[in-house]
Design an enzyme around this catalytic site. Structure first.
Site, PDB file in Angstrom:
ATOM      1  N   SER A 125       0.831  -1.211   0.000  1.00 48.13           N
ATOM      2  CA  SER A 125       0.000   0.000   0.000  1.00 48.13           C
ATOM      3  C   SER A 125       0.860   1.253   0.000  1.00 48.13           C
ATOM      4  O   SER A 125       1.964   1.260   0.543  1.00 48.13           O
ATOM      5  CB  SER A 125      -0.896  -0.011   1.246  1.00 48.13           C
ATOM      6  OG  SER A 125      -1.489   1.248   1.441  1.00 48.13           O
ATOM      7  N   TYR A 150      -1.787  -0.743  10.969  1.00 52.22           N
ATOM      8  CA  TYR A 150      -2.074  -1.295   9.631  1.00 52.22           C
ATOM      9  C   TYR A 150      -0.914  -0.964   8.692  1.00 52.22           C
ATOM     10  O   TYR A 150      -0.334  -1.842   8.047  1.00 52.22           O
ATOM     11  CB  TYR A 150      -3.384  -0.729   9.072  1.00 52.22           C
ATOM     12  CG  TYR A 150      -3.479  -0.897   7.572  1.00 52.22           C
ATOM     13  CD1 TYR A 150      -3.255   0.181   6.720  1.00 52.22           C
ATOM     14  CD2 TYR A 150      -3.755  -2.132   7.006  1.00 52.22           C
ATOM     15  CE1 TYR A 150      -3.296   0.040   5.351  1.00 52.22           C
ATOM     16  CE2 TYR A 150      -3.800  -2.294   5.631  1.00 52.22           C
ATOM     17  CZ  TYR A 150      -3.563  -1.203   4.801  1.00 52.22           C
ATOM     18  OH  TYR A 150      -3.595  -1.358   3.443  1.00 52.22           O
ATOM     19  N   LYS A 154       2.220  -3.383   6.744  1.00 53.48           N
ATOM     20  CA  LYS A 154       2.598  -3.411   5.317  1.00 53.48           C
ATOM     21  C   LYS A 154       4.106  -3.184   5.187  1.00 53.48           C
ATOM     22  O   LYS A 154       4.786  -3.827   4.392  1.00 53.48           O
ATOM     23  CB  LYS A 154       1.824  -2.344   4.540  1.00 53.48           C
ATOM     24  CG  LYS A 154       0.341  -2.645   4.369  1.00 53.48           C
ATOM     25  CD  LYS A 154       0.107  -3.958   3.637  1.00 53.48           C
ATOM     26  CE  LYS A 154      -1.366  -4.283   3.489  1.00 53.48           C
ATOM     27  NZ  LYS A 154      -1.598  -5.607   2.869  1.00 53.48           N
TER      28      LYS A 154
END
Ligand code: WQD
Length: 339
Positions: A125, A150, A154
């Protein structure tokens, strides 16, 4: 060629399964149905004419992962979507994110090493960039300290893949750094269906237009941008899905330049929140009910992709417009609501 798609019943996963099947790949989907529904299988079949093989699997269950690969050791590639992806939820429940996004990756990669599964596409992302120093943002931009668990998962996941790429005899990986996926398949058979109140902008817009939500809150119009609202790179989910097929074929055809590659998958165009709202009103020819509220903590002001590497090296380019995406999102919302 059998391709495993983890999280293949999810938003981006299901669109990618359709594109894989349209390109002649045999697909096996695993999904724990935590953020998807089993009827997506029929919906995929209604679009591509093929019902993918499916097995419900909790990737956090290491013994279950091991036995899955004992049964399915004819897998030529893996596209790994399965992960939790809500920024706000990750702040409330970090351990869920570290377990679900990282333990599962390690278990999958251990099986890749065991069975010499060489081709691995990872769903990353643009969140890894944080607030960019310059725009548009290239793949060589520094990865900044994540603003949420989050985003951190990644970053850590990419580090795990890099570390493994230094020692693995077989693994070849491409990490695709998505910008903001929006829209739905033109058939309105599959699309984004967030559980509960949508975190992301476009599903909140379409649910407001459908009368499910009272009004859209625009999180701030006092940013240093032209109209004061935040800028993002909104990419049609079908363009994003197609990028996964191109990346997979790059690996299958051994065209990759190294055993760990990263590509920004965006349109290269930045659009502000208010521009998206105006585009939606134009496309649907209806007023959207919204109000300006305070900024949302953790939002970056502006991020959009430099897509030269994806365009020139990967050989992929976004083709659909923001209007296409918003039109498809609205068609999907109306279908879901039986409007
Ligand atoms: C976009 C813009 C909001 C909702 C996150 C993740 C990213 C990816 C996509 C998983 C921002 C504004 C939003 C609303 C608003 N996640 N907004 N009102 O935060 O850019 O990216 O989701 O794949 O990794 O970081 O997306 O859609 O939440 O927000 O004004 O009700 O819309 O402030 O400026 P974001 P988003």
């Amino acid at each position: 060629m059998k391709i495993l798609v983890t999280g293949g019943l999810g938003y981006i996963g299901s669109h990618t399964v359709v594109e894989l099947q349209n390109n002649g790949y045999k697909v096996i989907v695993i999904d724990n149905l935590s953020n998807s529904a089993i009827d997506v299988l029929e919906r995929i079949e209604s679009i591509s004419g093929i019902r993918p093989e499916y097995q419900e699997l909790e990737l956090r269950d290491k013994p279950a992962v091991i036995s899955f690969f004992q049964k399915h050791n004819d897998i030529h590639g893996i596209i790994h979507f399965a992960a939790s992806k809500a920024v706000g939820e990750s702040i409330e429940n970090p351990l869920l994110y570290y377990e679900n996004n990282l333990n599962t990756l390690v278990y999958l990669l251990q099986e890749c090493e065991k069975y010499a599964i060489a081709n691995f596409i990872f769903s990353s992302s643009c969140t890894v960039y944080g607030e960019p120093d310059s725009l548009p943002i290239t793949e060589s931009a520094p990865v900044k300290k994540a603003t949420s668990p989050y985003g951190n998962t990644k970053q850590i996941a990419e580090e795990i893949l890099v570390d493994l790429s230094h020692v693995s005899e077989t693994l070849q990986t491409i990490a695709l750094r998505y910008f903001n996926p929006i829209g739905a398949h033109k058939t309105a058979e599959i699309g984004e269906l967030p559980k509960g109140a949508p975190q992301n902008l476009v599903p909140f817009i379409t649910q407001t237009a459908a009368g499910i939500r009272e009004e859209l809150s625009v999180f701030g119009d006092d940013y240093a941008t032209e109209d004061g609202s935040c800028i993002r790179d909104y990419i049609h989910v079908v363009d994003l899905a197609k990028a996964h097929v191109v990346a997979l074929e790059r690996l299958l055809n051994k065209k990759n330049a190294s055993n760990y590659e990263v590509f920004n998958i965006g349109t290269g165009r930045g659009s502000s929140v208010l521009e998206v709202v105006n585009a939606f009103e134009k496309v649907t020819n209806q007023k959207l009910n919204y109000k300006i509220v305070d900024r949302r903590p953790g939002d970056v002001v502006s991020v959009y992709a430099d897509t030269h590497k994806a365009n020139n090296e990967l050989g992929w380019k976004a083709e659909k417009s923001m209007e296409d995406a918003l039109e498809s999102a609205w068609k999907w919302e109306k279908k879901v609501r039986g409007m």
